[in-house]
Structures are given as structure tokens and as C-alpha cells.
Enzyme design. Structure first.
Site, PDB file in Angstrom:
ATOM      1  N   GLN A 110      57.562 -63.154  63.222  1.00 44.91           N
ATOM      2  CA  GLN A 110      57.212 -62.464  62.236  1.00 44.91           C
ATOM      3  C   GLN A 110      57.960 -62.880  60.864  1.00 44.91           C
ATOM      4  O   GLN A 110      59.076 -63.503  61.245  1.00 44.91           O
ATOM      5  CB  GLN A 110      56.817 -60.977  62.376  1.00 44.91           C
ATOM      6  CG  GLN A 110      55.710 -60.739  63.186  1.00 44.91           C
ATOM      7  CD  GLN A 110      55.476 -59.242  63.343  1.00 44.91           C
ATOM      8  OE1 GLN A 110      56.184 -58.173  63.288  1.00 44.91           O
ATOM      9  NE2 GLN A 110      54.448 -58.744  64.144  1.00 44.91           N
ATOM     10  N   ASP A 124      49.337 -53.314  59.662  1.00 41.54           N
ATOM     11  CA  ASP A 124      48.626 -53.702  60.879  1.00 41.54           C
ATOM     12  C   ASP A 124      47.078 -53.773  60.799  1.00 41.54           C
ATOM     13  O   ASP A 124      46.559 -52.423  60.606  1.00 41.54           O
ATOM     14  CB  ASP A 124      49.091 -53.161  62.204  1.00 41.54           C
ATOM     15  CG  ASP A 124      48.757 -54.072  63.407  1.00 41.54           C
ATOM     16  OD1 ASP A 124      47.908 -54.680  63.442  1.00 41.54           O
ATOM     17  OD2 ASP A 124      49.585 -53.675  64.504  1.00 41.54           O
ATOM     18  N   CYS A 128      47.366 -51.519  67.210  1.00 39.40           N
ATOM     19  CA  CYS A 128      48.792 -51.468  67.615  1.00 39.40           C
ATOM     20  C   CYS A 128      49.174 -51.316  68.806  1.00 39.40           C
ATOM     21  O   CYS A 128      49.206 -50.078  69.394  1.00 39.40           O
ATOM     22  CB  CYS A 128      49.556 -50.720  66.695  1.00 39.40           C
ATOM     23  SG  CYS A 128      51.616 -51.178  66.802  1.00 39.40           S
ATOM     24  N   GLY A 129      49.262 -52.067  69.734  1.00 36.04           N
ATOM     25  CA  GLY A 129      49.401 -51.872  71.147  1.00 36.04           C
ATOM     26  C   GLY A 129      50.757 -50.920  71.503  1.00 36.04           C
ATOM     27  O   GLY A 129      50.773 -50.134  72.303  1.00 36.04           O
ATOM     28  N   THR A 130      51.751 -51.604  70.956  1.00 36.40           N
ATOM     29  CA  THR A 130      53.122 -51.227  71.153  1.00 36.40           C
ATOM     30  C   THR A 130      53.530 -49.990  70.434  1.00 36.40           C
ATOM     31  O   THR A 130      53.992 -48.753  71.217  1.00 36.40           O
ATOM     32  CB  THR A 130      54.432 -52.132  70.858  1.00 36.40           C
ATOM     33  OG1 THR A 130      53.976 -52.618  69.411  1.00 36.40           O
ATOM     34  CG2 THR A 130      54.373 -53.456  71.844  1.00 36.40           C
ATOM     35  N   SER A 169      54.618 -57.330  71.466  1.00 31.89           N
ATOM     36  CA  SER A 169      53.282 -56.837  70.347  1.00 31.89           C
ATOM     37  C   SER A 169      52.175 -56.834  71.075  1.00 31.89           C
ATOM     38  O   SER A 169      51.806 -57.752  72.003  1.00 31.89           O
ATOM     39  CB  SER A 169      53.145 -57.615  69.258  1.00 31.89           C
ATOM     40  OG  SER A 169      51.871 -57.381  68.663  1.00 31.89           O
ATOM     41  N   GLY A 170      51.330 -55.821  71.211  1.00 31.54           N
ATOM     42  CA  GLY A 170      50.345 -55.494  71.885  1.00 31.54           C
ATOM     43  C   GLY A 170      49.318 -56.490  71.450  1.00 31.54           C
ATOM     44  O   GLY A 170      48.463 -57.120  72.304  1.00 31.54           O
ATOM     45  N   SER A 171      48.756 -56.310  70.293  1.00 29.04           N
ATOM     46  CA  SER A 171      47.616 -57.205  69.812  1.00 29.04           C
ATOM     47  C   SER A 171      48.076 -58.519  70.072  1.00 29.04           C
ATOM     48  O   SER A 171      47.320 -59.379  70.197  1.00 29.04           O
ATOM     49  CB  SER A 171      47.532 -56.988  68.149  1.00 29.04           C
ATOM     50  OG  SER A 171      48.702 -57.193  67.347  1.00 29.04           O
TER      51      SER A 171
END
Length: 347
Positions: free
Chosen positions: A83, A249, A253-255, A91-93
Site C-alpha cells: 500500500q 476501505d 474489511c476482512g482483517t 488483508s482479507g479483501s
């Protein structure tokens, strides 16, 4: 035109959050483990990260995922999230974007109706189960790393909102989770700019008032993101994660959803087998499920499973040239926001 030095990328988004995937041409990154490689990018040589995450090759609302050969035998592939501020451990996504890219590009063989993909990340091994049909990756369920609450209702002094409370939790990276009504607004598209600036302001204050250090993962020792939290009438959690230099985001947001699940677990509000829906600022959804419990450094932890969907929408090839005047990239406040100096100070 000489294309001998170039990067090949698949353009992928997960619930609207762009997570490009470098599928060819990247240099070798030194390090015996994926965590070593991430720390090398962050502390020794960040030229690749800057090349792919800054203008003129990138824009503010996106990440780039670096595919790396796994450093462990029980993984099919490895990746590091790049990033604009730094490389991040998970990061989940972005993980959903990576799995979608690996399967639909054929880098990992697709098996229908389900393909299991094991990923080596700086945060640990992630096991992904992808629902597949007719050559498409329809959805991805991530068995994320153990997630735990570091502190609940930690009070923070702020000049703008007075004393507010935040839950500090790890879900692959460290989060400060703040109930959004404490900053006088709601999670809605019209409030994205305000939320982004508020999140970055709180992140700066948190860095002065709260310290974190993962007990098992050296170098993971900062609160990476502030995630605002709201509660929906149907029981879903509305999420809004804020990222440097000042954006939100687009995905749920997965995490962050994993970190929030850890706070619910710590409060006794979820147990193994329970599910919660995370809903983004634009209405995308992940399902967060507690599939088990464990411990991390003596702390009770939950094992989260995050389910969502990614889409490949294009391809890109970036030419690498030593005489490119802006090989190191740049970012301007007209689109990156007035806090763009937070990036240039670190770059």
C-alpha cells in the site's frame, strides 16, 4: 519499445476495493520467511512498493499484491500487501483478490466445486476455500490467522472529540475499532471524506498513546488502521476502515472484521460456530464466522473465517525503465488529500 523489464498485473476488486495482483516480472525479495520479506520491503528497499502504489501508475483508492514463492512447504503461494504507506502482513479483501487471480489465471489448478488454496503471508498461513464453477471463482472463504483483543474500551484523549473509547485488536494486523457515533457521524457514502480524515487523525493520536507488539511476529508493532464501527437494525456490523493518507476501505474489511470478531469473543458475545455479517460503507458484505478458539501469547483468541467475493476486471502491464523521471512515484494533495505528507515523510 523494449518490454524486457515489465510487471504483469491482474486487475481485481473485492466488493469494490481494488487489489491488483502482480502475476509476473517482480524481482526476488530477500528473506527466509514471508515476514522477513515484508520487513525487507519496509526497512531496506521499498522501490517496488513505491513504483506500483504511487502515481503515475496508481491512484489513492487501491492496493497491489505481490505474489511470492512460498517460504513454507505447506503453502501453494505467498503474497505481501503493498500500500502507499508500507507493506502490510495481511488483508482479507486483498487475500480474496489473490485467490481469485491465482485460480482464474491458472497459476493454481482450479477444482470444482471447491478448491483449497494455502497461502503463505507475513501474518501466518491462510487456508482459503474457493467455490468454483465453469472456470470462475464464485466466492472465497478465508481461515484467517488467530485474532485476539489487546484491550477493550481503551480511552484516548483527543482535542477534537474529547475522550473516546477504542477496542484494540489483532486480526492479521492491529486495529483500533471505534464506535462511529463517538466522532459525531454515521457510516455512509456522503460521510466518507470526514471519516477518512477522522480516522487518520485518530491513528496519529493512537501512535502517541497506545503501544502494541505482537507476541509471536517481530515487526508487527503498530496500529495499522482505525476502523469505525456501526450497528445495523438487522444485526450486521457496519464497518469503515481508514487508510493513509486519508481514504476509506470500499470493502467490509476482512482483517478488520476478524479483529471485531475477536472483540465480540472477548466480551462473551460470540462463541465458536457463531456468525456475523460485516457491511461496508457502500453496502458490500462479508460473513465473519468463529470456527474455533485458541491462544496467542497467553491471550484468548478466536479463529475467524471470512467469506466474500472478488472479480477480475482487466489486465495491466507496467514497463520498468531506469530513465523514467518518476520511477519512484509521487502523490499530490488534490486527489490524495491534505495529509499526503504522511506518505512522503515515510517514502
Amino acid at each position: 519499445m523494449n518490454w524486457d523489464r515489465s510487471l504483469d498485473l491482474l486487475l481485481v476488486h473485492c466488493q469494490g476495493e481494488i487489489g491488483k495482483v502482480i502475476v509476473g516480472g517482480a524481482p526476488e525479495i530477500p528473506g527466509a520467511t514471508m515476514l522477513d520479506k515484508m520487513n525487507h520491503i519496509n526497512t531496506v528497499d521499498d522501490s517496488l512498493r513505491r513504483f506500483v502504489t504511487f502515481e503515475p501508475r496508481a491512484s489513492v483508492a487501491m492496493s497491489v499484491n505481490l505474489l511470492v514463492a512460498p517460504t513454507r512447504r505447506d503453502a501453494d503461494a505467498g503474497f505481501i500487501v503493498l500500500q502507499a504507506d508500507r507493506a502490510h502482513p495481511m488483508s482479507g479483501s486483498n487475500c480474496i483478490c489473490v485467490v481469485t487471480a491465482l485460480l482464474e489465471s491458472g497459476q493454481v489448478a482450479m477444482r470444482e466445486p471447491e478448491t483449497v488454496v494455502r497461502l503463505d503471508t507475513p501474518a501466518g498461513r491462510i487456508v482459503a476455500r474457493a467455490a468454483c464453477r465453469e472456470g470462475r471463482c464464485l466466492s472465497v472463504s478465508l481461515d484467517n490467522v488467530p485474532s485476539f483483543a489487546e484491550a477493550l474500551d481503551r480511552e484516548i484523549e483527543t482535542p477534537r472529540w474529547g475522550r473516546i473509547k477504542a477496542d484494540i485488536a489483532f486480526g492479521g494486523v492491529y486495529y483500533a475499532i471505534v464506535d462511529v457515533d463517538q466522532v459525531g457521524t454515521a457510516i455512509a457514502p456522503a460521510n466518507a471524506h470526514y471519516l477518512a480524515e477522522a480516522g487518520i487523525e485518530l491513528k496519529s493520536l493512537l501512535s502517541e498513546q497506545v503501544t502494541v507488539k505482537h507476541p509471536d511476529l517481530p515487526g508487527i508493532d503498530e496500529i495499522a488502521y482505525v476502523m469505525f464501527r456501526g450497528h445495523e437494525p438487522d444485526g450486521a456490523v457496519r464497518t469503515c476502515t481508514t487508510l493513509k493518507p486519508g481514504r476509506v476501505d470500499r470493502s467490509p474489511c476482512g482483517t478488520g472484521s476478524s479483529a471485531n470478531l475477536a472483540t465480540l469473543f472477548a466480551r462473551g458475545e460470540v462463541a465458536a460456530g457463531d456468525r456475523r455479517t460485516s457491511r461496508s460503507i457502500i453496502g458490500g458484505e462479508f460473513v465473519a464466522e468463529a470456527i474455533g478458539v485458541t491462544e496467542v501469547g497467553g491471550r484468548p483468541a478466536v479463529l475467524p473465517r471470512i467469506t466474500g467475493q472478488g472479480w477480475i476486471y482487466g489486465r495491466e502491464r507496467l514497463r520498468i525503465s531506469d530513465d523514467d523521471l518518476f520511477k519512484g512515484g509521487f502523490a499530490l494533495s488534490d486527489s490524495w488529500g491534505p495529509q499526503v505528507h504522511l506518505l512522503t515523510e515515510e517514502a
